[in-house]
Design a protein around this motif. Structure first.
Motif, PDB file in Angstrom:
ATOM      1  N   ILE A 130      -3.381  -5.555  16.253  1.00 54.48           N
ATOM      2  CA  ILE A 130      -3.387  -6.401  15.055  1.00 54.48           C
ATOM      3  C   ILE A 130      -2.018  -7.071  14.986  1.00 54.48           C
ATOM      4  CG2 ILE A 130      -3.598  -6.511  12.550  1.00 54.48           C
ATOM      5  CD1 ILE A 130      -5.297  -3.973  12.653  1.00 54.48           C
ATOM      6  N   GLY A 131      -2.006  -8.371  15.194  1.00 61.45           N
ATOM      7  CA  GLY A 131      -0.765  -9.121  15.135  1.00 61.45           C
ATOM      8  C   GLY A 131      -0.576  -9.753  13.765  1.00 61.45           C
ATOM      9  N   LEU A 132       0.652  -9.711  13.255  1.00 64.72           N
ATOM     10  CA  LEU A 132       0.979 -10.288  11.965  1.00 64.72           C
ATOM     11  C   LEU A 132       2.097 -11.306  12.131  1.00 64.72           C
ATOM     12  CD1 LEU A 132       1.214  -6.992   9.837  1.00 64.72           C
ATOM     13  CD2 LEU A 132      -0.841  -8.318  10.387  1.00 64.72           C
ATOM     14  N   ALA A 133       1.981 -12.438  11.442  1.00 66.22           N
ATOM     15  CA  ALA A 133       3.053 -13.427  11.380  1.00 66.22           C
ATOM     16  C   ALA A 133       3.549 -13.468   9.942  1.00 66.22           C
ATOM     17  CB  ALA A 133       2.556 -14.803  11.822  1.00 66.22           C
ATOM     18  N   LEU A 134       4.760 -12.986   9.723  1.00 65.32           N
ATOM     19  CA  LEU A 134       5.304 -12.875   8.374  1.00 65.32           C
ATOM     20  C   LEU A 134       6.144 -14.102   8.049  1.00 65.32           C
ATOM     21  CD1 LEU A 134       6.371  -9.110   8.383  1.00 65.32           C
ATOM     22  CD2 LEU A 134       4.096 -10.132   8.127  1.00 65.32           C
ATOM     23  N   ASP A 135       5.946 -14.637   6.848  1.00 61.30           N
ATOM     24  CA  ASP A 135       6.558 -15.902   6.444  1.00 61.30           C
ATOM     25  C   ASP A 135       7.699 -15.655   5.460  1.00 61.30           C
ATOM     26  OD1 ASP A 135       7.194 -18.456   5.639  1.00 61.30           O
ATOM     27  OD2 ASP A 135       5.115 -19.089   5.337  1.00 61.30           O
ATOM     28  N   ARG A 136       8.932 -15.821   5.937  1.00 61.48           N
ATOM     29  CA  ARG A 136      10.085 -15.612   5.062  1.00 61.48           C
ATOM     30  C   ARG A 136      10.148 -16.651   3.939  1.00 61.48           C
ATOM     31  NH1 ARG A 136      13.256 -15.120  10.136  1.00 61.48           N
ATOM     32  NH2 ARG A 136      13.758 -12.914  10.531  1.00 61.48           N
ATOM     33  N   ALA A 137       9.689 -17.868   4.206  1.00 58.46           N
ATOM     34  CA  ALA A 137       9.766 -18.928   3.197  1.00 58.46           C
ATOM     35  C   ALA A 137       8.869 -18.631   2.002  1.00 58.46           C
ATOM     36  CB  ALA A 137       9.386 -20.276   3.820  1.00 58.46           C
ATOM     37  N   GLU A 138       7.785 -17.901   2.215  1.00 59.46           N
ATOM     38  CA  GLU A 138       6.896 -17.525   1.116  1.00 59.46           C
ATOM     39  C   GLU A 138       7.498 -16.384   0.301  1.00 59.46           C
ATOM     40  OE1 GLU A 138       2.254 -18.444   2.296  1.00 59.46           O
ATOM     41  OE2 GLU A 138       3.094 -16.485   2.771  1.00 59.46           O
ATOM     42  N   SER A 139       7.826 -15.290   0.986  1.00 64.59           N
ATOM     43  CA  SER A 139       8.210 -14.055   0.303  1.00 64.59           C
ATOM     44  C   SER A 139       9.316 -13.353   1.092  1.00 64.59           C
ATOM     45  CB  SER A 139       6.988 -13.138   0.162  1.00 64.59           C
ATOM     46  OG  SER A 139       5.963 -13.775  -0.564  1.00 64.59           O
ATOM     47  N   PRO A 140      10.549 -13.866   1.022  1.00 64.68           N
ATOM     48  CA  PRO A 140      11.612 -13.344   1.878  1.00 64.68           C
ATOM     49  C   PRO A 140      11.964 -11.884   1.635  1.00 64.68           C
ATOM     50  CG  PRO A 140      12.483 -14.867   0.232  1.00 64.68           C
ATOM     51  CD  PRO A 140      10.999 -14.999   0.199  1.00 64.68           C
ATOM     52  N   CYS A 141      11.958 -11.441   0.384  1.00 71.48           N
ATOM     53  CA  CYS A 141      12.335 -10.055   0.109  1.00 71.48           C
ATOM     54  C   CYS A 141      11.267  -9.085   0.604  1.00 71.48           C
ATOM     55  CB  CYS A 141      12.582  -9.864  -1.384  1.00 71.48           C
ATOM     56  SG  CYS A 141      13.998 -10.818  -2.004  1.00 71.48           S
ATOM     57  N   THR A 142      10.012  -9.496   0.509  1.00 71.04           N
ATOM     58  CA  THR A 142       8.917  -8.667   1.020  1.00 71.04           C
ATOM     59  C   THR A 142       8.981  -8.576   2.536  1.00 71.04           C
ATOM     60  OG1 THR A 142       7.556  -9.377  -0.839  1.00 71.04           O
ATOM     61  CG2 THR A 142       6.416  -8.363   1.020  1.00 71.04           C
ATOM     62  N   VAL A 143       9.162  -9.711   3.201  1.00 69.36           N
ATOM     63  CA  VAL A 143       9.276  -9.712   4.660  1.00 69.36           C
ATOM     64  C   VAL A 143      10.470  -8.873   5.096  1.00 69.36           C
ATOM     65  CG1 VAL A 143       9.701 -11.146   6.697  1.00 69.36           C
ATOM     66  CG2 VAL A 143       8.127 -11.946   4.910  1.00 69.36           C
ATOM     67  N   ASN A 144      11.582  -9.007   4.388  1.00 70.59           N
ATOM     68  CA  ASN A 144      12.784  -8.243   4.723  1.00 70.59           C
ATOM     69  C   ASN A 144      12.525  -6.739   4.648  1.00 70.59           C
ATOM     70  OD1 ASN A 144      15.733  -8.120   5.227  1.00 70.59           O
ATOM     71  ND2 ASN A 144      15.813  -7.287   3.153  1.00 70.59           N
ATOM     72  N   SER A 145      11.832  -6.302   3.605  1.00 69.95           N
ATOM     73  CA  SER A 145      11.501  -4.882   3.462  1.00 69.95           C
ATOM     74  C   SER A 145      10.559  -4.422   4.571  1.00 69.95           C
ATOM     75  CB  SER A 145      10.853  -4.633   2.097  1.00 69.95           C
ATOM     76  OG  SER A 145      10.385  -3.306   1.994  1.00 69.95           O
ATOM     77  N   PHE A 146       9.537  -5.244   4.842  1.00 73.40           N
ATOM     78  CA  PHE A 146       8.552  -4.857   5.857  1.00 73.40           C
ATOM     79  C   PHE A 146       9.206  -4.747   7.237  1.00 73.40           C
ATOM     80  CE2 PHE A 146       4.837  -5.078   8.566  1.00 73.40           C
ATOM     81  CZ  PHE A 146       3.842  -4.461   7.829  1.00 73.40           C
ATOM     82  N   VAL A 147      10.076  -5.697   7.560  1.00 73.05           N
ATOM     83  CA  VAL A 147      10.773  -5.656   8.845  1.00 73.05           C
ATOM     84  C   VAL A 147      11.700  -4.444   8.908  1.00 73.05           C
ATOM     85  CG1 VAL A 147      12.473  -6.840  10.294  1.00 73.05           C
ATOM     86  CG2 VAL A 147      10.588  -8.125   9.277  1.00 73.05           C
ATOM     87  N   SER A 148      12.383  -4.155   7.803  1.00 68.28           N
ATOM     88  CA  SER A 148      13.263  -2.983   7.761  1.00 68.28           C
ATOM     89  C   SER A 148      12.478  -1.699   8.017  1.00 68.28           C
ATOM     90  CB  SER A 148      13.963  -2.909   6.403  1.00 68.28           C
ATOM     91  OG  SER A 148      14.695  -1.710   6.267  1.00 68.28           O
ATOM     92  N   LEU A 149      11.350  -1.542   7.326  1.00 72.55           N
ATOM     93  CA  LEU A 149      10.530  -0.350   7.529  1.00 72.55           C
ATOM     94  C   LEU A 149      10.002  -0.279   8.962  1.00 72.55           C
ATOM     95  CD1 LEU A 149       8.529  -0.290   4.159  1.00 72.55           C
ATOM     96  CD2 LEU A 149      10.375   1.254   4.852  1.00 72.55           C
TER      97      LEU A 149
END
Length: 289
Positions: A130-149
């Protein structure tokens, strides 16, 4: 040929049926938005239990009403982009929630977080990739947390604990306990599309379509209640715009989820859905180079 009186009576009956259907849909929409227990997963946070209120669709209207009154029955369209572009970097707020984390995790960096570009995440699961493409421009703090985890290995060897195939078409993951009760020990606020609405605007609680291929965060309905649990939308699903959208699912990933959904769930959750009949374990989650 029908008389004028017959035509008037037929028109009156048609109008009465339409009004009855609209009243019934309005009643169900009200139940949908306040009935958090219809579709939910329980998350234990601090001293109490709270509910991830993933709301059911408005079902029960007849086929003719759906065909003739599409504008009344369809969920509104979700905004496709922010009304205003974010600056290149933003500051985020990640607040410890006082709970015992289901799995050890450190707080993400909260300053000068990038709000540009995308991040690719590869979930290698027992059911397929399952591949995911995370969009920092939409939700940067959420992407930042997800990448950190992800980089901490938080999602490795964790199950996707819930599948819904009625109303909501989702696969939910991100809880190391597999019970819908786990989180990383901190929370953060909603981003897109929630922050595009005025909280006092009735539209903020009305269903919009979360389209097929969406990656979004589960939450309790309370500010700051996002953690690690996320859901993958494999077919259009109506929800209030209170769940942060932060990316999209690859076509291969959608094919994997659709195979999981085809096998159904065990119906074990009183709130709707249950554990997938095809067990799904995230073996590894990695940030693609």
């Amino acid at each position: 040929m029908p008389s004028n009186e017959q035509r008037r009576q037929a028109a009156k009956r048609k109008l009465e049926r339409q009004l009855e259907r609209r009243a019934e849909r309005a009643r169900k929409r009200k139940q949908m938005t306040i009935g958090a227990s219809v579709f939910g997963v329980v998350l234990v946070v601090a001293a109490g239990a709270v509910v991830y209120s993933l709301t059911a669709s408005d079902e029960g209207s007849d086929a003719s009403a759906q065909a003739s009154e599409t504008e009344d029955t369809a969920a509104a369209t979700m905004p496709t982009a922010r009304a205003q572009t974010l600056p290149a970097t933003v500051d985020c707020s990640y607040v410890p929630d006082g709970s015992t984390p289901a799995k050890a995790a450190t707080l993400p960096n909260a300053t000068a977080v990038s709000a540009e570009g995308t991040v690719t995440i590869d979930l290698a699961t027992s059911a397929g990739p399952i591949g995911l493409a995370l969009d920092r421009a939409e939700s940067p703090c959420t992407v930042n947390s997800f990448v950190s985890l992800t980089t901490q290995g938080y999602f490795n060897d964790t199950p996707c604990h819930r599948l819904s195939t009625t109303g909501l078409m989702i696969l939910q993951c991100g809880d190391p306990t597999g019970q819908g009760t786990g989180g990383p020990g901190y929370g953060f606020d909603n981003e897109f599309p929630t922050d595009q609405y005025d909280a006092a605007d009735p539209a903020a609680s009305e269903a919009v379509t979360y389209p097929r291929g969406t990656v979004a965060m589960a939450n309790t309905g309370q500010p700051g209640s996002n953690g690690s649990q996320f859901f993958l939308v494999y077919d259009d699903s109506p929800l209030p715009p209170q769940y942060t959208v932060f990316g999209t699912i690859s076509e291969d990933g959608l094919a994997t989820i659709e195979q999981i959904a085809a096998a159904g769930d065990d119906g074990s959750m009183a709130a709707g859905g249950g554990k997938p009949n095809t067990p799904v374990q995230i073996r590894t989650a990695t940030v693609a180079a």
